[in-house]
Design a protein around this motif. Structure first.
Motif, PDB file in Angstrom:
ATOM      1  N   SER A 311       0.819  -1.219   0.000  1.00 25.96           N
ATOM      2  CA  SER A 311       0.000   0.000   0.000  1.00 25.96           C
ATOM      3  C   SER A 311       0.854   1.272   0.000  1.00 25.96           C
ATOM      4  N   SER A 312       1.858   1.337   0.874  1.00 22.99           N
ATOM      5  CA  SER A 312       2.684   2.547   0.939  1.00 22.99           C
ATOM      6  C   SER A 312       3.515   2.731  -0.326  1.00 22.99           C
ATOM      7  N   ALA A 313       4.016   1.613  -0.907  1.00 21.94           N
ATOM      8  CA  ALA A 313       4.785   1.712  -2.151  1.00 21.94           C
ATOM      9  C   ALA A 313       3.921   2.244  -3.285  1.00 21.94           C
ATOM     10  N   LEU A 314       2.665   1.819  -3.334  1.00 20.07           N
ATOM     11  CA  LEU A 314       1.750   2.306  -4.368  1.00 20.07           C
ATOM     12  C   LEU A 314       1.450   3.793  -4.186  1.00 20.07           C
ATOM     13  N   LYS A 315       1.294   4.229  -2.934  1.00 22.66           N
ATOM     14  CA  LYS A 315       1.051   5.654  -2.678  1.00 22.66           C
ATOM     15  C   LYS A 315       2.244   6.498  -3.097  1.00 22.66           C
ATOM     16  N   ILE A 316       3.451   6.019  -2.778  1.00 17.46           N
ATOM     17  CA  ILE A 316       4.662   6.747  -3.172  1.00 17.46           C
ATOM     18  C   ILE A 316       4.782   6.782  -4.688  1.00 17.46           C
ATOM     19  N   PHE A 317       4.438   5.670  -5.337  1.00 16.08           N
ATOM     20  CA  PHE A 317       4.455   5.608  -6.803  1.00 16.08           C
ATOM     21  C   PHE A 317       3.543   6.673  -7.410  1.00 16.08           C
ATOM     22  N   ILE A 318       2.350   6.834  -6.850  1.00 12.87           N
ATOM     23  CA  ILE A 318       1.385   7.816  -7.367  1.00 12.87           C
ATOM     24  C   ILE A 318       1.924   9.235  -7.181  1.00 12.87           C
ATOM     25  N   VAL A 319       2.503   9.517  -6.003  1.00 13.70           N
ATOM     26  CA  VAL A 319       3.063  10.852  -5.743  1.00 13.70           C
ATOM     27  C   VAL A 319       4.222  11.135  -6.702  1.00 13.70           C
ATOM     28  N   CYS A 320       5.115  10.161  -6.895  1.00 17.24           N
ATOM     29  CA  CYS A 320       6.255  10.336  -7.810  1.00 17.24           C
ATOM     30  C   CYS A 320       5.781  10.569  -9.236  1.00 17.24           C
ATOM     31  N   LEU A 321       4.783   9.805  -9.661  1.00 17.87           N
ATOM     32  CA  LEU A 321       4.235   9.961 -11.006  1.00 17.87           C
ATOM     33  C   LEU A 321       3.646  11.351 -11.189  1.00 17.87           C
ATOM     34  N   PHE A 322       2.964  11.832 -10.148  1.00 16.30           N
ATOM     35  CA  PHE A 322       2.364  13.159 -10.181  1.00 16.30           C
ATOM     36  C   PHE A 322       3.441  14.245 -10.309  1.00 16.30           C
ATOM     37  N   LEU A 323       4.520  14.136  -9.514  1.00 16.14           N
ATOM     38  CA  LEU A 323       5.586  15.139  -9.543  1.00 16.14           C
ATOM     39  C   LEU A 323       6.340  15.127 -10.873  1.00 16.14           C
ATOM     40  N   ILE A 324       6.604  13.931 -11.395  1.00 15.11           N
ATOM     41  CA  ILE A 324       7.321  13.826 -12.672  1.00 15.11           C
ATOM     42  C   ILE A 324       6.475  14.385 -13.806  1.00 15.11           C
ATOM     43  N   THR A 325       5.189  14.069 -13.789  1.00 15.49           N
ATOM     44  CA  THR A 325       4.289  14.618 -14.808  1.00 15.49           C
ATOM     45  C   THR A 325       4.257  16.139 -14.732  1.00 15.49           C
ATOM     46  N   GLY A 326       4.231  16.675 -13.508  1.00 14.03           N
ATOM     47  CA  GLY A 326       4.257  18.128 -13.333  1.00 14.03           C
ATOM     48  C   GLY A 326       5.526  18.746 -13.896  1.00 14.03           C
ATOM     49  N   ALA A 327       6.675  18.086 -13.669  1.00 11.01           N
ATOM     50  CA  ALA A 327       7.945  18.598 -14.190  1.00 11.01           C
ATOM     51  C   ALA A 327       7.967  18.578 -15.717  1.00 11.01           C
ATOM     52  N   LEU A 328       7.457  17.514 -16.321  1.00 11.82           N
ATOM     53  CA  LEU A 328       7.420  17.422 -17.785  1.00 11.82           C
ATOM     54  C   LEU A 328       6.482  18.468 -18.380  1.00 11.82           C
ATOM     55  N   PRO A 335       9.565  26.714 -21.532  1.00 10.92           N
ATOM     56  CA  PRO A 335      10.853  26.244 -22.078  1.00 10.92           C
ATOM     57  C   PRO A 335      12.066  26.909 -21.448  1.00 10.92           C
ATOM     58  N   GLU A 336      11.888  28.097 -20.852  1.00 10.04           N
ATOM     59  CA  GLU A 336      13.035  28.808 -20.287  1.00 10.04           C
ATOM     60  C   GLU A 336      13.659  28.086 -19.090  1.00 10.04           C
ATOM     61  N   ILE A 337      12.913  27.162 -18.468  1.00  6.68           N
ATOM     62  CA  ILE A 337      13.462  26.453 -17.298  1.00  6.68           C
ATOM     63  C   ILE A 337      14.242  25.203 -17.705  1.00  6.68           C
ATOM     64  N   ARG A 338      14.260  24.886 -18.990  1.00  4.67           N
ATOM     65  CA  ARG A 338      14.929  23.648 -19.428  1.00  4.67           C
ATOM     66  C   ARG A 338      16.405  23.592 -19.046  1.00  4.67           C
ATOM     67  N   PRO A 339      17.190  24.640 -19.292  1.00  4.27           N
ATOM     68  CA  PRO A 339      18.614  24.568 -18.910  1.00  4.27           C
ATOM     69  C   PRO A 339      18.818  24.350 -17.409  1.00  4.27           C
ATOM     70  N   LYS A 340      17.964  24.980 -16.593  1.00  2.21           N
ATOM     71  CA  LYS A 340      18.094  24.834 -15.146  1.00  2.21           C
ATOM     72  C   LYS A 340      17.782  23.405 -14.708  1.00  2.21           C
ATOM     73  N   LEU A 341      16.706  22.816 -15.255  1.00  2.00           N
ATOM     74  CA  LEU A 341      16.352  21.439 -14.906  1.00  2.00           C
ATOM     75  C   LEU A 341      17.402  20.459 -15.406  1.00  2.00           C
ATOM     76  N   ASN A 342      17.942  20.722 -16.589  1.00  2.00           N
ATOM     77  CA  ASN A 342      18.974  19.850 -17.148  1.00  2.00           C
ATOM     78  C   ASN A 342      20.205  19.832 -16.256  1.00  2.00           C
ATOM     79  N   ARG A 343      20.616  20.995 -15.825  1.00  2.00           N
ATOM     80  CA  ARG A 343      21.784  21.090 -14.938  1.00  2.00           C
ATOM     81  C   ARG A 343      21.498  20.417 -13.592  1.00  2.00           C
TER      82      ARG A 343
END
Length: 525
Positions: A311-328, A335-343
């Motif tokens: 259960s806890s691993a699935l909850k963490i998976f959902i939070v990580c997926l949410f954060l990664i989707t937000g970053a993408l 687009p101006e934040i791309r160099p900062k995220l890349n670094r």
């Protein structure tokens, strides 16, 4: 109030002294020279009391010093494109919000509270408010001494250095009052040792805001951070009014201490813990296995305890997926934040050692193993045979790696996508090393937790943690991960080092378990 404070301090000191004596008895090299009648030795009691007093003084300053050096100012000094005080104040604000809710000083269950309010029948309201006031004063004094020292070095004006401790205390007062309002609505007590899913999600979000935004070179404006801190002063006054006018502290503490009530009696404690876990264990009789031996035992255990383990691993998976989707999405729409995220991705791989440490489910897994399997089977001698121990260790290691691999793989693939979408890298092997190193971090912590469990087995028959060495190793693990988080090393160098270290650690762990676990894997008394 002074009499209550004196009695409560005496209770805490007695508990602390007993814990110190017990911990000393658990350290392998020291326990051989300590007398069997340890608690009757006046010399050791005096030593333990001195250690307890020193620790009480150190908690006022040392914790604040480490917090400010490692988590706030140390992190702020890593950035140089903006004034350091901008990053420091930004990080301090979000970390203070997290600390206000996870370290309230009001909703932490402890044995001294049980002894005072349940056994000794002390006035619950007076005891609670006296101890809360003492802890708040400690917090204020600690920050008033330490914060100006670092603040002035970082370039903060003196008035801000002096007002920030009061703002932090105000934030804590307000945060502690929120559950009291909630108790008046739903009758449920907040327990900071058992944080719910929403609180954990909030912690991850605020950690991302505290450290993630500065990595992308984004911070709150200085004036806005100061304004938000100053707003905590009136909020703190409102919180204090609620805290000191609240009447039902006996009912709140009874609900808070319900898990400790049975710990005074071993059979009652075991019964209570079993009842709590039975609700999450599947009783479906159709669950079967076609395997044999330990594979049969393991498969049935995993299937029946799926909710506890996954259960806890699935909850963490959902939070990580949410954060990664937000970053993408942020990369796509800004687009101006791309160099900062890349670094950030290229240089912040060591940072993720701490994240992998935080999301690893090793403690939950080993605790479930003991409470619902090893607790009974360790009474049989065959269960501790050398070949059987190693075989079951490898089987369980496979399962814990699977559980931790879900969020780890999500983070690894997500970071590789963020790296690619933010501008990529000239060396294609960086993508492979990034994914493999994060998976190896996850495997390392899986092996680490299970190995320590087999070599030290920290639980007694009442499922209480009774190993001082286990606690020391867990603390050292935390410190090592936190120190690594401060490094900025390229993916290739740190990734290859982590992969090699994880492989060597796995081999060494198997050898240690095979050689020592038959003697150490037992129920503590």
């Amino acid at each position: 109030m002074l009499r209550t404070l004196k009695l409560s301090f005496a209770l805490k000191n007695t508990c602390r002294v007993n814990n110190i004596l017990y911990s000393l008895k658990q350290i392998p090299l020291i326990k051989k020279i300590l007398p069997d009648a340890l608690y009757q030795c006046e010399g050791l009691k005096i030593l333990a009391n001195i250690i307890s007093l020193i620790w009480e003084i150190l908690t006022v300053f040392l914790g604040k010093l480490l917090y400010l050096v490692l988590m706030v100012f140390g992190a702020g000094f890593l950035y140089s494109d903006k004034p350091e005080e901008l990053y420091i104040l930004h990080i301090l604000l979000f970390l203070s919000i997290i600390g206000s809710f996870v370290n309230t000083h009001l909703f932490n269950p402890s044995k001294d509270k049980y002894y005072a309010m349940i056994l000794m029948r002390m006035n619950a309201r007076e005891y609670t408010l006296t101890n809360y006031t003492y802890n708040i004063v400690k917090t204020l004094v600690g920050f008033l001494i330490t914060l100006p020292i670092f603040g002035l070095l970082a370039g903060f004006p003196l008035w801000l250095c002096l007002i920030l401790p009061f703002c932090i205390v105000g934030m804590k007062l307000f945060a502690a009052s929120v559950p009291l309002y909630g108790y008046g609505i739903n009758g449920k007590s907040y327990n900071e040792s058992r944080l719910n899913t929403l609180v954990w999600i909030g912690i991850f979000i605020f950690l991302a805001l505290a450290y993630g935004l500065p990595l992308a070179r984004i911070t709150l404006p200085m004036n806005l951070s100061i304004l938000l801190f100053i707003c905590c002063l009136p909020l703190g006054v409102a919180g204090a009014i609620k805290i000191y006018s609240f009447k039902d502290y006996l009912e709140v503490n009874k609900e808070l201490l319900v898990g400790l009530t049975g710990q005074m009696d071993k059979s009652a404690s075991t019964k209570l813990i079993k009842q709590q876990n039975e609700k999450r264990i599947s009783a479906d009789r159709s669950i079967v296995s076609s395997r044999k031996g330990f594979e049969y035992l393991n498969e049935l255990f995993i299937k029946r305890h799926k909710k506890i383990l996954w259960s806890s691993a699935l909850k963490i998976f959902i939070v990580c997926l949410f954060l990664i989707t937000g970053a993408l999405l942020a990369i796509y729409f800004a687009p101006e934040i791309r160099p900062k995220l890349n670094r950030m991705v290229m240089l912040s791989l060591p940072y993720f050692t701490f994240i992998m440490y935080a999301i690893n489910r090793g403690t939950n897994f080993t605790q479930a193993l003991f409470m619902n399997c090893d607790h009974s089977l360790l009474t049989y001698s065959f269960y501790k045979r050398r070949t059987f121990v190693l075989r079951l260790f490898v089987i369980r290691l496979r399962e814990i790696v699977k559980i931790n691999a879900l969020p780890a793989l999500t983070i690894a693939v997500g970071l590789a996508l963020i790296l690619y979408c933010s501008g990529g890298t000239d060396n294609w092997s960086n993508y492979l090393i990034l994914i493999l190193s994060l998976l190896c971090m996850s495997i390392f912590f899986s092996v680490h937790y299970l190995t320590i469990y087999y070599l030290l087995q920290p639980y007694n028959a009442g499922t209480e943690l009774k190993s001082g060495m286990y606690s020391i190793i867990m603390m050292l693990t935390y410190l090592c991960c936190f120190i690594l988080m401060q490094l900025r090393i390229t993916i290739q160098i740190f990734g290859l080092m982590m992969i090699a270290f994880s492989l060597v650690y796995c081999a060494v762990a198997c050898v240690l378990v095979y050689k020592f676990a038959p003697k150490t894997f037992k129920i503590r008394v």
